[in-house]
Design a protein around this motif. Structure first.
Motif, PDB file in Angstrom:
ATOM      1  N   MET A  42      39.116 -16.994  95.464  1.00  0.00           N
ATOM      2  CA  MET A  42      37.935 -17.494  96.175  1.00  0.00           C
ATOM      3  C   MET A  42      38.308 -17.848  97.610  1.00  0.00           C
ATOM      4  O   MET A  42      39.340 -18.466  97.856  1.00  0.00           O
ATOM      5  CB  MET A  42      37.373 -18.736  95.456  1.00  0.00           C
ATOM      6  CG  MET A  42      36.184 -19.367  96.173  1.00  0.00           C
ATOM      7  SD  MET A  42      35.508 -20.802  95.328  1.00  0.00           S
ATOM      8  CE  MET A  42      34.724 -20.010  93.931  1.00  0.00           C
ATOM      9  N   THR A  43      37.439 -17.441  98.536  1.00  0.00           N
ATOM     10  CA  THR A  43      37.661 -17.758  99.944  1.00  0.00           C
ATOM     11  C   THR A  43      37.572 -19.263 100.175  1.00  0.00           C
ATOM     12  O   THR A  43      36.651 -19.927  99.687  1.00  0.00           O
ATOM     13  CB  THR A  43      36.611 -17.050 100.818  1.00  0.00           C
ATOM     14  OG1 THR A  43      36.686 -15.649 100.596  1.00  0.00           O
ATOM     15  CG2 THR A  43      36.852 -17.346 102.290  1.00  0.00           C
ATOM     16  N   ARG A  44      38.532 -19.793 100.909  1.00  0.00           N
ATOM     17  CA  ARG A  44      38.546 -21.219 101.238  1.00  0.00           C
ATOM     18  C   ARG A  44      38.026 -21.369 102.663  1.00  0.00           C
ATOM     19  O   ARG A  44      38.641 -20.911 103.620  1.00  0.00           O
ATOM     20  CB  ARG A  44      39.943 -21.797 101.074  1.00  0.00           C
ATOM     21  CG  ARG A  44      40.489 -21.595  99.653  1.00  0.00           C
ATOM     22  CD  ARG A  44      41.914 -22.101  99.505  1.00  0.00           C
ATOM     23  NE  ARG A  44      41.951 -23.569  99.466  1.00  0.00           N
ATOM     24  CZ  ARG A  44      42.487 -24.323 100.406  1.00  0.00           C
ATOM     25  NH1 ARG A  44      43.015 -23.765 101.496  1.00  0.00           N
ATOM     26  NH2 ARG A  44      42.498 -25.634 100.300  1.00  0.00           N
ATOM     27  N   ILE A  45      36.872 -22.026 102.787  1.00  0.00           N
ATOM     28  CA  ILE A  45      36.182 -22.141 104.076  1.00  0.00           C
ATOM     29  C   ILE A  45      36.338 -23.564 104.609  1.00  0.00           C
ATOM     30  O   ILE A  45      35.816 -24.521 104.028  1.00  0.00           O
ATOM     31  CB  ILE A  45      34.689 -21.808 103.929  1.00  0.00           C
ATOM     32  CG1 ILE A  45      34.506 -20.425 103.300  1.00  0.00           C
ATOM     33  CG2 ILE A  45      33.995 -21.892 105.293  1.00  0.00           C
ATOM     34  CD1 ILE A  45      33.083 -20.139 102.870  1.00  0.00           C
ATOM     35  N   GLY A  46      37.067 -23.709 105.703  1.00  0.00           N
ATOM     36  CA  GLY A  46      37.111 -24.999 106.382  1.00  0.00           C
ATOM     37  C   GLY A  46      35.826 -25.201 107.166  1.00  0.00           C
ATOM     38  O   GLY A  46      35.338 -24.284 107.827  1.00  0.00           O
ATOM     39  N   PHE A  47      35.265 -26.387 107.086  1.00  0.00           N
ATOM     40  CA  PHE A  47      34.001 -26.685 107.759  1.00  0.00           C
ATOM     41  C   PHE A  47      34.265 -27.815 108.756  1.00  0.00           C
ATOM     42  O   PHE A  47      34.499 -28.960 108.373  1.00  0.00           O
ATOM     43  CB  PHE A  47      32.947 -27.073 106.723  1.00  0.00           C
ATOM     44  CG  PHE A  47      31.627 -27.514 107.294  1.00  0.00           C
ATOM     45  CD1 PHE A  47      31.177 -27.044 108.516  1.00  0.00           C
ATOM     46  CD2 PHE A  47      30.816 -28.396 106.584  1.00  0.00           C
ATOM     47  CE1 PHE A  47      29.958 -27.456 109.037  1.00  0.00           C
ATOM     48  CE2 PHE A  47      29.597 -28.817 107.095  1.00  0.00           C
ATOM     49  CZ  PHE A  47      29.174 -28.342 108.323  1.00  0.00           C
ATOM     50  N   ALA A  79      25.037 -24.347 102.121  1.00  0.00           N
ATOM     51  CA  ALA A  79      24.870 -22.928 102.437  1.00  0.00           C
ATOM     52  C   ALA A  79      26.211 -22.197 102.372  1.00  0.00           C
ATOM     53  O   ALA A  79      26.301 -21.091 101.831  1.00  0.00           O
ATOM     54  CB  ALA A  79      24.238 -22.771 103.814  1.00  0.00           C
ATOM     55  N   LEU A  80      27.252 -22.816 102.876  1.00  0.00           N
ATOM     56  CA  LEU A  80      28.571 -22.190 102.872  1.00  0.00           C
ATOM     57  C   LEU A  80      29.135 -22.074 101.458  1.00  0.00           C
ATOM     58  O   LEU A  80      29.930 -21.170 101.171  1.00  0.00           O
ATOM     59  CB  LEU A  80      29.540 -22.988 103.742  1.00  0.00           C
ATOM     60  CG  LEU A  80      29.270 -22.990 105.252  1.00  0.00           C
ATOM     61  CD1 LEU A  80      30.230 -23.951 105.946  1.00  0.00           C
ATOM     62  CD2 LEU A  80      29.414 -21.596 105.829  1.00  0.00           C
ATOM     63  N   ALA A  81      28.715 -22.991 100.586  1.00  0.00           N
ATOM     64  CA  ALA A  81      29.249 -23.002  99.216  1.00  0.00           C
ATOM     65  C   ALA A  81      28.935 -21.707  98.466  1.00  0.00           C
ATOM     66  O   ALA A  81      29.619 -21.364  97.498  1.00  0.00           O
ATOM     67  CB  ALA A  81      28.709 -24.202  98.450  1.00  0.00           C
ATOM     68  N   GLY A  82      27.918 -20.983  98.908  1.00  0.00           N
ATOM     69  CA  GLY A  82      27.604 -19.708  98.283  1.00  0.00           C
ATOM     70  C   GLY A  82      28.597 -18.610  98.631  1.00  0.00           C
ATOM     71  O   GLY A  82      28.570 -17.532  98.041  1.00  0.00           O
ATOM     72  N   GLY A 128      32.108 -19.449  99.149  1.00  0.00           N
ATOM     73  CA  GLY A 128      33.465 -19.831  98.769  1.00  0.00           C
ATOM     74  C   GLY A 128      33.611 -21.329  98.629  1.00  0.00           C
ATOM     75  O   GLY A 128      32.636 -22.086  98.637  1.00  0.00           O
ATOM     76  N   GLU A 129      34.848 -21.781  98.512  1.00  0.00           N
ATOM     77  CA  GLU A 129      35.147 -23.204  98.400  1.00  0.00           C
ATOM     78  C   GLU A 129      35.090 -23.837  99.787  1.00  0.00           C
ATOM     79  O   GLU A 129      35.763 -23.388 100.718  1.00  0.00           O
ATOM     80  CB  GLU A 129      36.533 -23.411  97.807  1.00  0.00           C
ATOM     81  CG  GLU A 129      36.958 -24.867  97.730  1.00  0.00           C
ATOM     82  CD  GLU A 129      38.418 -25.046  97.361  1.00  0.00           C
ATOM     83  OE1 GLU A 129      38.882 -26.204  97.304  1.00  0.00           O
ATOM     84  OE2 GLU A 129      39.111 -24.016  97.149  1.00  0.00           O
ATOM     85  N   VAL A 130      34.289 -24.883  99.944  1.00  0.00           N
ATOM     86  CA  VAL A 130      34.112 -25.537 101.238  1.00  0.00           C
ATOM     87  C   VAL A 130      35.043 -26.740 101.346  1.00  0.00           C
ATOM     88  O   VAL A 130      35.043 -27.616 100.485  1.00  0.00           O
ATOM     89  CB  VAL A 130      32.646 -25.976 101.437  1.00  0.00           C
ATOM     90  CG1 VAL A 130      32.491 -26.708 102.770  1.00  0.00           C
ATOM     91  CG2 VAL A 130      31.720 -24.768 101.385  1.00  0.00           C
ATOM     92  N   ILE A 131      35.817 -26.768 102.410  1.00  0.00           N
ATOM     93  CA  ILE A 131      36.731 -27.877 102.690  1.00  0.00           C
ATOM     94  C   ILE A 131      36.240 -28.564 103.949  1.00  0.00           C
ATOM     95  O   ILE A 131      36.281 -27.997 105.047  1.00  0.00           O
ATOM     96  CB  ILE A 131      38.168 -27.366 102.884  1.00  0.00           C
ATOM     97  CG1 ILE A 131      38.628 -26.573 101.661  1.00  0.00           C
ATOM     98  CG2 ILE A 131      39.119 -28.516 103.167  1.00  0.00           C
ATOM     99  CD1 ILE A 131      39.794 -25.667 101.935  1.00  0.00           C
ATOM    100  N   ARG A 132      35.751 -29.781 103.809  1.00  0.00           N
ATOM    101  CA  ARG A 132      35.206 -30.495 104.965  1.00  0.00           C
ATOM    102  C   ARG A 132      36.348 -31.005 105.839  1.00  0.00           C
ATOM    103  O   ARG A 132      37.266 -31.674 105.363  1.00  0.00           O
ATOM    104  CB  ARG A 132      34.316 -31.649 104.515  1.00  0.00           C
ATOM    105  CG  ARG A 132      33.098 -31.184 103.731  1.00  0.00           C
ATOM    106  CD  ARG A 132      32.063 -32.266 103.632  1.00  0.00           C
ATOM    107  NE  ARG A 132      30.943 -31.866 102.787  1.00  0.00           N
ATOM    108  CZ  ARG A 132      29.719 -32.394 102.873  1.00  0.00           C
ATOM    109  NH1 ARG A 132      29.460 -33.344 103.751  1.00  0.00           N
ATOM    110  NH2 ARG A 132      28.764 -31.981 102.062  1.00  0.00           N
ATOM    111  N   LEU A 133      36.244 -30.694 107.137  1.00  0.00           N
ATOM    112  CA  LEU A 133      37.270 -31.074 108.101  1.00  0.00           C
ATOM    113  C   LEU A 133      36.588 -31.749 109.295  1.00  0.00           C
ATOM    114  O   LEU A 133      36.211 -31.088 110.266  1.00  0.00           O
ATOM    115  CB  LEU A 133      38.054 -29.846 108.564  1.00  0.00           C
ATOM    116  CG  LEU A 133      38.839 -29.084 107.487  1.00  0.00           C
ATOM    117  CD1 LEU A 133      39.303 -27.741 108.029  1.00  0.00           C
ATOM    118  CD2 LEU A 133      40.020 -29.905 107.006  1.00  0.00           C
ATOM    119  N   GLU A 134      36.396 -33.050 109.202  1.00  0.00           N
ATOM    120  CA  GLU A 134      35.760 -33.760 110.308  1.00  0.00           C
ATOM    121  C   GLU A 134      36.633 -33.646 111.553  1.00  0.00           C
ATOM    122  O   GLU A 134      37.859 -33.768 111.486  1.00  0.00           O
ATOM    123  CB  GLU A 134      35.524 -35.226 109.950  1.00  0.00           C
ATOM    124  CG  GLU A 134      34.701 -35.948 111.001  1.00  0.00           C
ATOM    125  CD  GLU A 134      34.160 -37.288 110.528  1.00  0.00           C
ATOM    126  OE1 GLU A 134      33.439 -37.940 111.308  1.00  0.00           O
ATOM    127  OE2 GLU A 134      34.459 -37.674 109.377  1.00  0.00           O
TER     128      GLU A 134
END
Length: 280
Positions: free
Chosen positions: A1-6, A37-40, A42-48
């Motif tokens: 699964m794609t890991r998406i930093g947000f 929206a991003l969760a569709g 891949g895995e969303v990783i919140r990065l403040e």
């Protein structure tokens, strides 16, 4: 699964409407909506985008960073997150550090546009009182605003200057309050549009043009989409009907707005997505 930093900046709830200090940052509702929206994908990783961002990014090592961060300090603040991503070799969405720094400087943006033949209102930059002479050469009325801000931070109806006395008073206020140069522009009295662009190169396209419905503003308000309209008059319990999408314009004007929007997008080196405002 794609890991998406947000990457994002969260607006502190306690400051809402008390000042415009955090006007550029996003609410928790907006951030949650983007994350869903991003969760569709891949895995969303919140990065403040705070002082811990570099360490967190290095630890998490996402496959890509979806960046909506505005940044915190300095005139290059919008470029900090993508620059850190580049340092660690992590792909990210949106424009690169150079374009983000350029576009946060309204005067340098306008110089670049003018050099490439993209029409932009005449202007002068006021760094102190000695620069007012150049600003006085512009035909009245004029519009003054901080040079390094977004989201209508520092833009109210008082920025509309009908006389040189008003111009002198408002530029003095802006210089003192925002601690940065002030750009003074020829006032354009016509209709206003905001144009979203998606894509790159020949595939870049303008999404349906949004027209500003100034008739929805309170009686007597100036036709300006500034801080009052965005953050004071437009309330959840009494929303302004501010936007016409698609804008009510003929095909000829639509084509011309799309042309100048894409021209500006490419000249400034924007990438992936952008929003460009056009005023007639």
């Amino acid at each position: 699964m794609t890991r998406i930093g947000f990457a994002y900046n969260l607006k502190p709830d306690s400051t809402e409407f008390l000042s415009d200090e955090f006007a550029e940052w996003d609410s928790s509702e907006t951030i949650d909506a983007v994350a869903r929206a991003l969760a569709g994908l891949g895995e969303v990783i919140r990065l403040e985008a705070d002082e811990n961002f570099p360490e967190n990014l290095r630890r998490e090592k996402p496959d890509i960073v979806f960046n909506i961060a505005e940044g915190k300090n300095g005139v290059n603040r919008e470029s900090h997150i993508p620059a850190i991503c580049e340092f660690y070799g992590i792909p990210y969405s949106g424009s690169d550090p150079y374009t983000l720094s350029l576009c946060l400087d309204k005067a340098r943006t306008k110089v670049t546009l003018a050099y490439h033949g993209v029409r932009t209102a005449r202007f002068a930059v006021v760094r102190d009182a000695t620069d007012l002479a150049a600003a006085r050469e512009l035909p009245l009325p004029v519009f003054a605003k901080p040079i390094h801000e977004g989201s209508s931070k520092g833009i109210t109806e008082k920025n509309f200057c009908r006389t040189h006395a008003e111009l002198e008073a408002q530029t003095a206020f802006l210089l003192e309050t925002y601690q940065q140069p002030v750009i003074v522009e020829e006032y354009l009295p016509g209709a206003e549009f905001t144009c979203a662009v998606l894509g790159n190169g020949d595939d870049a396209k303008v999404l349906p043009i949004v027209g500003m419905n100034f008739a929805s503003l309170p009686a007597g308000a100036l036709p300006i989409y500034g801080y009052e309209a965005k953050w004071i008059w437009d309330r959840p319990e009494r929303p302004l009907q501010m936007f016409d999408c698609p804008a009510h314009i003929d095909d000829s004007l639509k084509r011309e707005i799309e042309r100048v929007t894409l021209e500006a997008y490419r000249v400034l080196g924007c990438r992936d997505w952008s929003r460009i405002d056009v005023r007639l």
